[in-house]
Design a protein around this motif. Structure first.
Motif, PDB file in Angstrom:
ATOM      1  N   LYS A 139       0.851  -1.219   0.424  1.00 39.80           N
ATOM      2  CA  LYS A 139      -0.157   0.395   0.119  1.00 39.80           C
ATOM      3  C   LYS A 139       0.999   1.088  -0.201  1.00 39.80           C
ATOM      4  CE  LYS A 139      -4.182  -1.424  -0.362  1.00 39.80           C
ATOM      5  NZ  LYS A 139      -5.570  -0.976  -1.211  1.00 39.80           N
ATOM      6  N   ALA A 140       2.320   1.153   0.534  1.00 40.76           N
ATOM      7  CA  ALA A 140       3.123   2.133   0.201  1.00 40.76           C
ATOM      8  C   ALA A 140       4.128   2.069  -1.330  1.00 40.76           C
ATOM      9  CB  ALA A 140       3.844   2.082   1.799  1.00 40.76           C
ATOM     10  N   GLY A 141       3.823   0.966  -1.805  1.00 40.86           N
ATOM     11  CA  GLY A 141       4.675   0.929  -2.741  1.00 40.86           C
ATOM     12  C   GLY A 141       5.654   0.698  -3.611  1.00 40.86           C
ATOM     13  N   TYR A 142       6.252  -0.435  -1.764  1.00 41.71           N
ATOM     14  CA  TYR A 142       6.798  -1.030  -1.848  1.00 41.71           C
ATOM     15  C   TYR A 142       6.922  -2.945  -1.854  1.00 41.71           C
ATOM     16  CZ  TYR A 142      10.009  -4.547   0.104  1.00 41.71           C
ATOM     17  OH  TYR A 142      10.775  -5.872   0.601  1.00 41.71           O
ATOM     18  N   GLU A 143       7.169  -3.484  -2.786  1.00 39.10           N
ATOM     19  CA  GLU A 143       7.153  -4.977  -3.557  1.00 39.10           C
ATOM     20  C   GLU A 143       8.338  -5.802  -2.585  1.00 39.10           C
ATOM     21  OE1 GLU A 143       4.576  -6.240  -4.487  1.00 39.10           O
ATOM     22  OE2 GLU A 143       3.386  -4.764  -5.843  1.00 39.10           O
ATOM     23  N   LEU A 144       8.094  -6.918  -2.807  1.00 33.06           N
ATOM     24  CA  LEU A 144       8.783  -7.977  -2.311  1.00 33.06           C
ATOM     25  C   LEU A 144       9.604  -7.990  -3.027  1.00 33.06           C
ATOM     26  CD1 LEU A 144       6.502 -10.332  -0.531  1.00 33.06           C
ATOM     27  CD2 LEU A 144       8.271  -9.295   0.692  1.00 33.06           C
ATOM     28  N   GLY A 145      11.588  -7.982  -2.943  1.00 37.56           N
ATOM     29  CA  GLY A 145      12.564  -8.524  -3.148  1.00 37.56           C
ATOM     30  C   GLY A 145      13.102  -7.029  -3.964  1.00 37.56           C
ATOM     31  N   GLN A 146      12.485  -5.702  -3.603  1.00 31.65           N
ATOM     32  CA  GLN A 146      12.992  -4.584  -4.292  1.00 31.65           C
ATOM     33  C   GLN A 146      14.110  -4.204  -2.679  1.00 31.65           C
ATOM     34  OE1 GLN A 146      10.001  -1.965  -4.392  1.00 31.65           O
ATOM     35  NE2 GLN A 146       8.633  -2.223  -6.477  1.00 31.65           N
ATOM     36  N   LYS A 147      15.017  -3.297  -3.497  1.00 30.22           N
ATOM     37  CA  LYS A 147      15.976  -3.250  -2.505  1.00 30.22           C
ATOM     38  C   LYS A 147      15.507  -2.874  -1.228  1.00 30.22           C
ATOM     39  CE  LYS A 147      19.486  -0.885  -3.479  1.00 30.22           C
ATOM     40  NZ  LYS A 147      20.767  -0.444  -4.459  1.00 30.22           N
ATOM     41  N   LEU A 148      15.691  -2.394  -0.242  1.00 31.05           N
ATOM     42  CA  LEU A 148      15.000  -1.963   1.235  1.00 31.05           C
ATOM     43  C   LEU A 148      15.712  -1.996   2.298  1.00 31.05           C
ATOM     44  CD1 LEU A 148      12.909  -0.769   2.308  1.00 31.05           C
ATOM     45  CD2 LEU A 148      12.305  -3.586   4.195  1.00 31.05           C
ATOM     46  N   PHE A 149      16.209  -0.095   2.196  1.00 30.66           N
ATOM     47  CA  PHE A 149      17.272   0.359   3.237  1.00 30.66           C
ATOM     48  C   PHE A 149      16.402   0.744   4.287  1.00 30.66           C
ATOM     49  CE2 PHE A 149      19.357   1.930  -0.843  1.00 30.66           C
ATOM     50  CZ  PHE A 149      20.270   1.146  -0.293  1.00 30.66           C
ATOM     51  N   TYR A 150      16.946   0.366   5.637  1.00 32.09           N
ATOM     52  CA  TYR A 150      15.525  -0.234   6.594  1.00 32.09           C
ATOM     53  C   TYR A 150      16.805   0.445   8.112  1.00 32.09           C
ATOM     54  CZ  TYR A 150      12.814  -2.428   9.826  1.00 32.09           C
ATOM     55  OH  TYR A 150      11.737  -2.747  11.446  1.00 32.09           O
ATOM     56  N   ILE A 151      16.776   1.415   8.301  1.00 34.65           N
ATOM     57  CA  ILE A 151      16.831   2.071   9.129  1.00 34.65           C
ATOM     58  C   ILE A 151      16.588   2.025  10.147  1.00 34.65           C
ATOM     59  CG2 ILE A 151      18.353   4.583   9.597  1.00 34.65           C
ATOM     60  CD1 ILE A 151      17.523   5.418   7.055  1.00 34.65           C
ATOM     61  N   ARG A 152      17.093   1.305  11.333  1.00 36.69           N
ATOM     62  CA  ARG A 152      16.836   1.125  12.702  1.00 36.69           C
ATOM     63  C   ARG A 152      17.542   1.000  14.188  1.00 36.69           C
ATOM     64  NH1 ARG A 152      13.870  -4.041  13.936  1.00 36.69           N
ATOM     65  NH2 ARG A 152      14.402  -3.872  16.068  1.00 36.69           N
ATOM     66  N   ASP A 153      18.019   0.287  15.008  1.00 34.38           N
ATOM     67  CA  ASP A 153      18.153   0.075  15.860  1.00 34.38           C
ATOM     68  C   ASP A 153      18.533  -2.029  15.887  1.00 34.38           C
ATOM     69  OD1 ASP A 153      19.893  -0.823  18.102  1.00 34.38           O
ATOM     70  OD2 ASP A 153      18.816  -0.952  19.154  1.00 34.38           O
ATOM     71  N   TRP A 154      19.815  -2.496  14.831  1.00 32.43           N
ATOM     72  CA  TRP A 154      19.968  -3.311  14.698  1.00 32.43           C
ATOM     73  C   TRP A 154      21.284  -4.625  15.565  1.00 32.43           C
ATOM     74  CZ3 TRP A 154      17.632  -5.625  10.825  1.00 32.43           C
ATOM     75  CH2 TRP A 154      16.745  -5.329   9.902  1.00 32.43           C
ATOM     76  N   ASN A 155      21.349  -3.554  16.963  1.00 31.49           N
ATOM     77  CA  ASN A 155      22.028  -4.423  18.059  1.00 31.49           C
ATOM     78  C   ASN A 155      21.720  -5.663  18.233  1.00 31.49           C
ATOM     79  OD1 ASN A 155      23.963  -2.742  17.189  1.00 31.49           O
ATOM     80  ND2 ASN A 155      23.606  -1.246  19.017  1.00 31.49           N
TER      81      ASN A 155
END
Length: 435
Positions: free
Chosen positions: A136-152
């Motif tokens: 619904k926001a334009g994202y499809e599985l498989g696209q390059k996704l830059f995910y900015i969060r705390d990954w620790n």
């Protein structure tokens, strides 16, 4: 979709098929319920899920056992994370004790770290919710996704799964100018479709960096941008549009439940509530009575799919306004406004909630970071981390007094850094008066 993106897309669903098609089944269910909200079948599914959850809770958990003679959801008490933590074992279903579960942690942004167990079915549902609202926001599985969060503290996934999902992890705790410069370069690299998901404060810091280097608009294929964890201000929305030529959307979610609502493409500023997976109430700020549509109140969530740790009428600590616009979301009630945490809310000197005042501070370009603290009923502190000399103190104080009251006392403190929380977020507001 490009060839490699299609390959990743079909690989994801192929792996799900081999595991029994659980995510696909949930995804179809979520899509049907939300896309056909006003139909009898959609209503019937939502009612069935609620009754199954309530029946399960009263029959398998010590805490809810005493509510066996309930007539409706309103017969159940409103609980919050402090209450659940105090008697955690009484909320865990005896049917799920010893069974495989997934642990999720809240960061303690509210001062109350919290661990929740999710059963496998709930995990599948959350994945389906994520896919639906991503589309619904334009994202499809498989696209390059830059995910900015705390990954620790996030468990690493298998290399195969990471390859399929095509996620570029960006750790918000290391998001300095060097990291932002590298991120922008990575976005420009290749001809893939690019999607971005991350904390609102991270998007703001990216924009502030681009301001500081007088960046030109970045020519790159952006398909989706979603900001979560904090409300979006005008500065961030306008700056993302300026630099990336994209209208960023806002998502309202939490770690313990999942995606509660989200803005969607062509949905205006309203938030599409996830009625497929949750029953959401807006209750009075001072008691547990429901407010009318259009009135501000507390967000109280009943999670329809976590049977390991049933969360019924869970007070999230957030404030929002729900209303109905029949032209939006198939007539479903939506959030017209999500104002964030009650404990972080700033009040003026007359005791009225001021939810937008902090975003007025975004319009001062000298600010790299800022924070507004309410010390008592009429004293406020503004912590400022500056990019350059600031010559508008008088203007800023006048603006704040217009919002907070002429009798307000405004103190300005210059700092080298606004500290991050354990989650990697930075609090824009702190209320030390009404806690």
């Amino acid at each position: 979709m490009k060839l490699l993106e299609k390959l990743r897309y079909y690989s994801f669903w192929g792996v799900d098929f081999l595991k029994g098609g659980k995510v696909r089944s949930h995804y179809r269910d979520v899509r049907f319920i939300l896309d056909n909200y006003s139909t009898d079948k959609s209503q019937g599914k939502r009612d069935l899920y609620l009754q199954k959850l309530l029946k399960h809770a009263v029959n398998t958990t010590p805490f809810y056992n005493e509510y066996k003679n309930y007539n409706s959801l309103s017969d159940f008490p409103v609980v919050d994370k402090v209450f659940i933590r105090q008697q955690f074992d009484n909320f865990v279903s005896k049917e799920y004790k010893g069974k495989p579960s997934f642990e999720v942690y809240t960061s303690g942004s509210t001062g109350t770290p919290f661990t929740v167990y999710l059963d496998k079915n709930k995990k599948y549902r959350n994945t389906a919710d994520t896919i639906y609202f991503g589309k619904k926001a334009g994202y499809e599985l498989g696209q390059k996704l830059f995910y900015i969060r705390d990954w620790n503290n996030v468990p690493s996934k298998s290399k195969l799964f990471s390859l399929i999902q095509n996620i570029r992890k960006v750790n918000v705790k290391h998001l300095d100018d060097v990291a932002i410069s590298k991120l922008v370069d990575d976005i420009k690299t290749g001809n893939s479709s690019n999607a971005m998901l991350g904390y609102t404060s991270a998007f703001k810091e990216i924009c502030k960096y681009l301001d500081s280097i007088n960046s030109k608009p970045i020519k790159v294929n952006i398909t989706s941008m979603i900001a979560n964890a904090e409300a979006l201000g005008d500065y961030t929305k306008k700056s993302i549009k300026k630099y990336f030529d994209f209208d960023i959307l806002s998502r309202y979610s939490n770690m313990e439940n999942g995606i509660l609502s989200q803005q969607i493409i062509n949905g205006g500023n309203f938030f599409h509530i996830n009625w497929a997976s949750f029953y959401i109430e807006i209750l009075n700020m001072e008691n547990d009575s429901p407010v009318n549509y259009g009135e501000q109140g507390r967000v109280v969530v009943t999670d329809l799919f976590n049977f390991h740790l049933p969360m019924i009428r869970y007070d999230t600590g957030d404030i929002a306004v729900m209303d109905v616009d029949k032209a939006c979301f198939n007539g479903a009630p939506s959030f017209f406004k999500v104002d964030g945490r009650k404990m972080d809310t700033i009040y003026d000197t007359r005791g009225r909630i001021m939810t937008t005042v902090v975003y007025e501070l975004e319009h001062f370009p000298e600010f790299k970071q800022f924070q507004l603290i309410q010390e008592n009923e009429n004293t406020y502190i503004v912590n400022l981390n500056l990019d350059k000399a600031f010559r508008h103190e008088t203007k800023m104080v006048r603006m704040l007094k217009n919002y907070l009251g002429e009798d307000s006392i405004i103190k300005i403190i210059y700092v080298d850094e606004i500290p991050q929380l354990s989650s990697g977020k930075r609090k824009l507001t702190i209320n030390k008066f009404r806690v």
